[in-house]
Design an enzyme around this catalytic site. Structure first.
Site, PDB file in Angstrom:
ATOM      1  CG  ASP A 266      33.065  39.385  42.315  1.00 44.24           C
ATOM      2  OD1 ASP A 266      34.030  40.040  42.771  1.00 44.24           O
ATOM      3  OD2 ASP A 266      31.877  39.736  42.445  1.00 44.24           O
TER       4      ASP A 266
ATOM      5  CG  ASN B 113      39.723  47.966  43.718  1.00 43.87           C
ATOM      6  OD1 ASN B 113      40.270  48.561  42.789  1.00 43.87           O
ATOM      7  ND2 ASN B 113      38.619  47.257  43.555  1.00 43.87           N
TER       8      ASN B 113
ATOM      9  N   GLY C 125      37.896  51.816  45.784  1.00 44.42           N
ATOM     10  CA  GLY C 125      36.823  50.870  45.514  1.00 44.42           C
ATOM     11  C   GLY C 125      36.877  49.597  46.332  1.00 44.42           C
ATOM     12  CD  GLN C 126      40.659  46.723  50.366  1.00 45.85           C
ATOM     13  OE1 GLN C 126      41.471  47.653  50.420  1.00 45.85           O
ATOM     14  NE2 GLN C 126      40.880  45.542  50.931  1.00 45.85           N
ATOM     15  CB  SER C 127      33.508  46.827  49.032  1.00 47.96           C
ATOM     16  OG  SER C 127      33.602  45.675  48.222  1.00 47.96           O
TER      17      SER C 127
ATOM     18  CG  HIS D  73      39.823  41.096  47.159  1.00 46.70           C
ATOM     19  ND1 HIS D  73      39.674  41.777  48.344  1.00 46.70           N
ATOM     20  CD2 HIS D  73      39.101  41.777  46.233  1.00 46.70           C
ATOM     21  CE1 HIS D  73      38.890  42.819  48.157  1.00 46.70           C
ATOM     22  NE2 HIS D  73      38.534  42.857  46.874  1.00 46.70           N
TER      23      HIS D  73
ATOM     24  CG  HIS E 275      38.685  42.318  41.534  1.00 46.84           C
ATOM     25  ND1 HIS E 275      37.316  42.172  41.643  1.00 46.84           N
ATOM     26  CD2 HIS E 275      39.066  43.110  42.569  1.00 46.84           C
ATOM     27  CE1 HIS E 275      36.889  42.875  42.694  1.00 46.84           C
ATOM     28  NE2 HIS E 275      37.934  43.450  43.267  1.00 46.84           N
TER      29      HIS E 275
END
Ligand code: DGP
Length: 114
Positions: free
Chosen positions: A30, A87, A93-95, A100, A102
């Site tokens: 990340d 997320n 909180g998914q951006s 994906h 984490h």
């Protein structure tokens, strides 16, 4: 051409620090690590969110977990433990809208998550 950041990483158009890849998934560190170990595991297939999964994707999602297990073993964090987070949508909180997982490790984690 896809506008998806993680598709561009998959295709080598944007550099990333790859730590694992196989025919189904790839993993890279990340860019803004929240723990000493913080990497992202993505399916090669573009799926925007968990809400967009179809029946055929179920096995593929299992590959994310299999990759996490393999990476954890390679990094020697299996016994101490690690956290996996997915997320779904901005409210969680998914951006980046390419599914994906984490994988975080190397420090203590509290519950409930923030
Ligand atoms: P999420 O908020 O769950 O959608 O997580 C997206 C993650 O992606 C976030 O922890 C930061 C990471 N990220 C964003 N842009 C890049 C990038 O260009 N390269 C890498 N390696 N990670 C990125």
């Amino acid at each position: 051409m896809s506008d998806c950041l993680f598709c561009k990483i998959r295709d080598g158009e944007i550099p990333a620090d790859l730590v694992y890849e196989d025919e189904h998934v790839l993993a890279f560190n990340d860019v803004g690590p929240q723990a000493p170990v913080h990497l992202l595991i993505i399916p090669r297939k573009h799926i925007s969110t968990v809400n967009d999964m179809v029946e055929d994707d179920v096995l593929l999602m299992g590959h994310l977990f299999a990759a996490a297990k393999e990476i954890a073993a390679q990094k020697g964090i299996s016994e101490d433990g690690y956290r996996m987070v997915v997320n779904c949508n901005a409210g969680a909180g998914q951006s980046v809208f390419h599914i994906h997982m984490h994988l975080l490790a190397g420090r203590g984690f509290s519950w409930p998550p923030g």
